[in-house]
Design a protein around this motif. Structure first.
Motif, short mmCIF file in Angstrom:
data_model
loop_
_atom_site.label_atom_id
_atom_site.label_comp_id
_atom_site.label_asym_id
_atom_site.label_seq_id
_atom_site.Cartn_x
_atom_site.Cartn_y
_atom_site.Cartn_z
N VAL A 139 -18.40 2.85 14.40
CA VAL A 139 -18.82 1.47 14.27
C VAL A 139 -17.77 0.73 13.45
O VAL A 139 -17.44 1.15 12.33
N TYR A 140 -17.24 -0.35 14.01
CA TYR A 140 -16.20 -1.12 13.35
C TYR A 140 -16.81 -2.40 12.77
O TYR A 140 -17.53 -3.12 13.47
N LEU A 152 -20.61 -12.60 9.07
CA LEU A 152 -19.52 -11.99 9.82
C LEU A 152 -20.14 -11.34 11.07
O LEU A 152 -21.02 -10.49 10.94
N VAL A 153 -19.68 -11.77 12.23
CA VAL A 153 -20.25 -11.27 13.48
C VAL A 153 -19.14 -10.69 14.34
O VAL A 153 -18.27 -11.41 14.82
N GLU A 154 -19.22 -9.38 14.54
CA GLU A 154 -18.21 -8.67 15.32
C GLU A 154 -18.61 -8.61 16.80
O GLU A 154 -19.80 -8.63 17.14
N SER A 155 -17.59 -8.50 17.64
CA SER A 155 -17.81 -8.33 19.08
C SER A 155 -16.60 -7.64 19.68
O SER A 155 -15.56 -7.52 19.03
N LEU A 162 -8.72 -1.85 23.33
CA LEU A 162 -9.83 -2.77 23.09
C LEU A 162 -9.37 -3.81 22.09
O LEU A 162 -8.51 -3.52 21.24
N ARG A 163 -9.98 -4.98 22.17
CA ARG A 163 -9.72 -6.01 21.18
C ARG A 163 -11.04 -6.43 20.55
O ARG A 163 -11.93 -6.92 21.25
N LEU A 164 -11.14 -6.21 19.25
CA LEU A 164 -12.33 -6.61 18.52
C LEU A 164 -12.12 -7.99 17.91
O LEU A 164 -11.01 -8.34 17.50
N SER A 165 -13.22 -8.74 17.81
CA SER A 165 -13.19 -10.05 17.17
C SER A 165 -14.26 -10.10 16.10
O SER A 165 -15.29 -9.42 16.21
N CYS A 166 -14.03 -10.93 15.10
CA CYS A 166 -15.02 -11.13 14.05
C CYS A 166 -15.04 -12.62 13.71
O CYS A 166 -14.05 -13.16 13.21
N ALA A 167 -16.17 -13.25 13.99
CA ALA A 167 -16.34 -14.67 13.68
C ALA A 167 -16.96 -14.81 12.30
O ALA A 167 -18.01 -14.21 12.02
#
Length: 121
Positions: free
Chosen positions: A93-94, A4-7, A18-23
């Motif tokens: 930290v999200y 899981l990689v957040e950005s 803000l918009r967070l993403s998680c691949a």
């Protein structure tokens, strides 16, 4: 292996967005509920929001209800957290989590490394 990689984190002024993403990878994303948790400096892990496998059901912590929106794109194996009207207390930290609200803060839950969100003027 679950990855899981957040950005998308960063520094934003109070009231900003803000918009967070998680691949996600390493598991069948479309059949897994997903969640976001956060950790403020000096505090424990706090559950923020969860979304069911096909996105029909969402849950939010009272502290973010009406300001944050969790969504997912199963074709892209990605979960998002759109954050509006950010406050200083949203700083932390999200991290995204494989699983729903009940297991999101469990020590054994699969979580990413996280992305820092700082709300400050």
């Amino acid at each position: 292996e679950v990855q899981l990689v957040e950005s998308g984190g960063g520094l934003v002024q109070p009231g900003g967005s803000l918009r967070l993403s998680c691949a996600a990878s390493g598991f069948t994303f479309s059949t897994s509920a997903m969640s976001w948790v956060r950790q403020a400096p000096g505090k424990g892990l706090e559950w923020v929001a969860s979304i069911a496998s096909f996105g029909s059901d969402t849950l939010y912590a009272d502290s973010v209800k009406g300001r944050f929106t969790i969504s997912r794109d199963n074709a892209k194996n990605t979960v998002y957290l759109q954050m509006y009207s950010l406050r200083s207390e949203d700083t932390g930290v999200y991290r995204c989590v494989k699983g729903g609200s009940i297991s999101a803060t469990h020590p054994s839950a699969s979580r990413g490394q996280g992305t820092q969100v700082t709300v400050s003027s």
